[in-house]
Scaffold this motif. Structure first.
Motif, short mmCIF file in Angstrom:
data_model
loop_
_atom_site.label_atom_id
_atom_site.label_comp_id
_atom_site.label_asym_id
_atom_site.label_seq_id
_atom_site.Cartn_x
_atom_site.Cartn_y
_atom_site.Cartn_z
N VAL A 1 3.32 14.11 6.43
CA VAL A 1 3.48 14.11 4.99
C VAL A 1 4.86 14.89 4.71
O VAL A 1 5.05 15.45 5.89
CB VAL A 1 2.54 15.45 4.72
N THR A 2 5.28 14.22 4.19
CA THR A 2 6.42 15.30 3.48
C THR A 2 6.72 16.52 2.28
O THR A 2 5.83 16.14 1.19
CB THR A 2 7.86 14.42 3.12
N ALA B 1 0.54 -1.13 0.10
CA ALA B 1 0.19 -0.13 -0.30
C ALA B 1 0.70 1.20 0.28
O ALA B 1 0.73 2.03 0.44
CB ALA B 1 -0.90 -0.27 1.05
N ILE B 2 2.16 1.01 -0.27
CA ILE B 2 3.03 2.32 -0.19
C ILE B 2 3.04 2.61 -1.88
O ILE B 2 2.87 3.15 -2.55
CB ILE B 2 4.58 2.08 -0.12
N ILE B 3 1.88 4.35 -1.54
CA ILE B 3 1.74 5.14 -2.85
C ILE B 3 2.11 6.00 -2.66
O ILE B 3 2.38 7.11 -1.33
CB ILE B 3 -0.01 5.17 -2.62
N TYR B 4 3.17 6.77 -2.67
CA TYR B 4 3.80 8.34 -3.12
C TYR B 4 3.29 9.33 -4.36
O TYR B 4 3.50 8.74 -5.14
CB TYR B 4 5.47 8.18 -3.02
N SER B 5 2.44 9.46 -3.20
CA SER B 5 1.20 10.44 -4.84
C SER B 5 1.80 11.97 -4.00
O SER B 5 2.00 12.36 -3.05
CB SER B 5 -0.17 10.39 -4.65
N ASN B 6 2.04 13.00 -5.11
CA ASN B 6 2.12 14.98 -4.77
C ASN B 6 0.56 15.24 -4.36
O ASN B 6 -0.46 14.67 -5.43
CB ASN B 6 2.99 15.24 -5.85
N LEU B 7 0.04 15.28 -3.69
CA LEU B 7 -0.45 16.24 -3.63
C LEU B 7 -1.06 17.17 -4.28
O LEU B 7 -1.73 17.68 -3.74
CB LEU B 7 -1.25 16.35 -1.64
#
Lengths: 193, 417
Positions: free
Chosen positions: A89-90, A17-23
């Protein structure tokens, strides 16, 4: 055939479930500023994007408020608001900030900043982190709801931190109440003479 | 002058897929304070009219040395657990003893729902007798059918009679007593020197008449009908991480936190849940008490600890009232009721006056309204009906408390409009 299916299954299990998406939308400014970003200003300002603001050949954005007449205060803001269900959040940004004032009059000041604003569900600002550069008489100070990060120098720099960690610098902001984050390119000048 | 900001490659990346417990507020705080333990009953606003009963009701003089009831009364109250209140209208000093009727009652009008636990009845005895006490609802200004009647063998001074059926009232109720009084053998029913709008007598137990010149010494010890007021707080648990947070248990290390609900649930990322935390002050001493709530979950950081603080500050007006058998002094207040001002005059030995000697004015909830320091040669205080900030207080019942070196004296003041 069975071996291949089994191998794929192991991969899915390890990374479920690791999903790196830019908000943010259009955070690299490769699309026109009308994509994802909003603007507001007072006075005469320049808010644009160009490929010449640094040397990488890609687009960058600029919010510019210059002193163009004797008594004109004002600001320029290019911003985007995103919903966040959690604050783990980063944030990352390449930025160059300038705030220059030459009169040495104590009530005149200028500041350029990347401002991360923490909003509740009603769009009220709970607190802010300001990465900034300013003239000596800028009145901004640290408080329970404002955390100031001075730009390292007048060049391009990368700023990156975890929002949860950053919120520990803002004792007046309850992370549980943060429902939205507003990212602004902000520049302002103020005169009083 | 110029200001510019350039930016590129701005991102906000959600990095967490691990469920994480977030709790607010930082500390759950409870507080119970001044006046909640014991208070003087609130007077009814309306005045009922009663038929005139032709009967001879006389007072007989007290025997010397029997007028002070404070120690016995205090002893009765202190046997009861914290959280109980004592409702009463009398001033604690038996100055009259009544006979000529067999039934006596006091109508109480509490401001909230209570369980009536105990009746306190003051009698002046010269001979023992079989009596009973009843707890009744108020029906049109008179006692209705008794919910419970307890027989007791009367003894001198305060009689404490416990009810067993947990009679509960959210409005007016009565405590009535069957005491076959007789002169000169007694027993006699105890009453104070003034007041009387809450006290009634009856010849037959069905037709009641108001006593206008004395408060009968009947008191009601009451407790909360449910959780004590102001003891429920909400703790918000939020999954501030990713994935699903499975809360598998919530526990606490102190028994005064009596309930946590719910204790098991699941939260998706960003979802929150309210958990009711109930605390009870019963058995707690005055002061600040701490507990820790532990939240067990699949948070990778392990169990989460949430501090809880409970400040208990019971201040009962009469709790500090003590009297010294060796000390005699008088306190007079006049006029009473009063309008503009009341004069409180006291005659006390100079040995009882110290640097902390003072006269305090309280309202019926036990809140301090005004404080007058007393100097060594002072014997009169004039209260103008204003509080410590010089604001005129509302009309109603107030109390003075004269705090001397070794004893305390309280009395009732009625401020008229």
């Amino acid at each position: 055939m069975r071996r291949i299916l089994g191998f794929v299954g192991v991969l899915v299990f390890l990374f479920p479930a690791i999903i790196y998406s830019n908000l943010l939308t259009n955070g690299d400014f490769e699309q026109p500023l009308t994509t994802g970003w909003l603007q507001e200003h007072s006075g005469t300002v320049t808010i644009d994007r160009a490929i010449g603001y640094d040397t990488d050949g890609n687009y960058e954005a600029c919010a510019n408020k210059d002193h163009v007449s004797g008594f004109e205060d004002g600001y320029a803001r290019l911003y985007q608001v995103v919903d966040v269900s959690i604050t783990n959040v980063t944030f990352s940004c390449d930025a160059k900030c300038e705030g220059y004032e030459s009169t040495n009059y104590s009530k005149n000041w200028a500041a350029g900043a990347i401002i991360i604003s923490y909003l509740n569900a009603s769009n009220s600002t709970l607190g802010e982190t300001r990465i900034y550069s300013c003239s000596p008489d800028c009145p901004w100070v640290n408080s329970a709801t404002v955390h100031l990060i001075t730009a390292s120098n007048a060049n391009w720099n990368n700023y990156s931190f975890n929002i949860n960690d950053e919120l520990t610098n803002l004792s007046g902001v309850d992370p549980l109440n943060v429902a939205k984050i507003k990212i602004s390119l902000y520049s302002a000048v103020t005169h009083d003479y | 002058m110029r200001a510019k900001v350039f930016a590129d490659d701005i991102s906000l990346i959600v990095v967490s897929t691990v469920p994480t417990v977030g709790v607010s507020p930082d500390t759950l705080e409870f507080e119970i304070s001044n006046g909640s333990k014991k208070f003087f009953a609130v007077s009814p606003e309306s005045q009922e009219s009663f038929p005139v009963v032709q009967s001879l009701i006389m007072s007989v003089p007290m025997k010397v040395g029997e007028a002070k009831m404070n120690e016995e009364r205090e002893g009765d109250v202190l046997l009861l657990s914290k959280g109980d209140d004592t409702l009463y209208y009398d001033d604690g000093t038996r100055t009259q003893s009544w006979y000529g009727a067999n039934y006596f009652g006091v109508k109480f009008n509490p401001s909230k729902e209570y369980v009536v636990k105990t009746a306190l009845v003051n009698l002046y005895m010269t001979s023992s007798n079989n009596c009973n006490v009843s707890i009744c609802p108020d029906v049109g200004g008179s006692p209705g059918t008794a919910q419970e009647t307890i027989s007791f063998t009367a003894s001198d001074n305060w009689n404490s009679i416990n009810f067993t059926s947990n009679p509960t009232f959210s409005g007016p109720f009565w405590i009535t007593c069957f005491v076959p009084t007789a002169n000169p053998s007694g027993p006699y029913f105890g009453g104070d020197a003034s007041g009387g709008q809450y006290s009634y007598y009856s010849l037959d137990g069905s037709t009641w008449a108001n006593m206008s010149n004395s408060d009968l010494m009947i008191r009601a010890v009451v407790g909360p009908s449910g959780p004590i007021e102001d003891t429920v707080r909400t703790m918000v648990i939020k999954n501030i991480g990713g994935g699903t947070l499975n809360v598998t248990g919530i526990s606490v290390n102190q028994s005064w936190v009596t309930s946590l609900s719910p204790t098991t649930f699941s939260l998706t990322s960003g979802q929150s849940k309210n958990v009711a935390v109930t605390a009870s002050s019963i058995g707690l001493s005055n002061g600040t008490h701490y507990a820790t709530i532990t939240i067990q979950s699949n948070d990778s950081m392990g169990a989460y600890s949430q501090p809880v603080k409970f400040v208990v500050d019971w201040v009962g007006i009469e709790e500090t009232e003590i009297s010294s058998a060796a000390l005699t002094f008088t306190v007079k207040n006049f006029p009473n009721p009063f309008g503009e001002k009341v004069i409180i005059q006291f005659d006390v030995p100079t040995s009882e006056i110290g640097k902390d000697t003072q006269l305090e004015i309280f309202d019926i909830s036990g809140r301090t309204i005004r404080v007058f320091p007393i100097h060594s040669t002072q014997s009169v205080i004039t209260w103008d009906g204003r509080d410590n900030t010089s604001n005129r207080v509302a009309h109603g019942i107030y109390f003075y408390k004269l705090k001397l070196k070794t004893c305390v004296k309280t009395g009732k003041l009625v401020l008229m409009k």
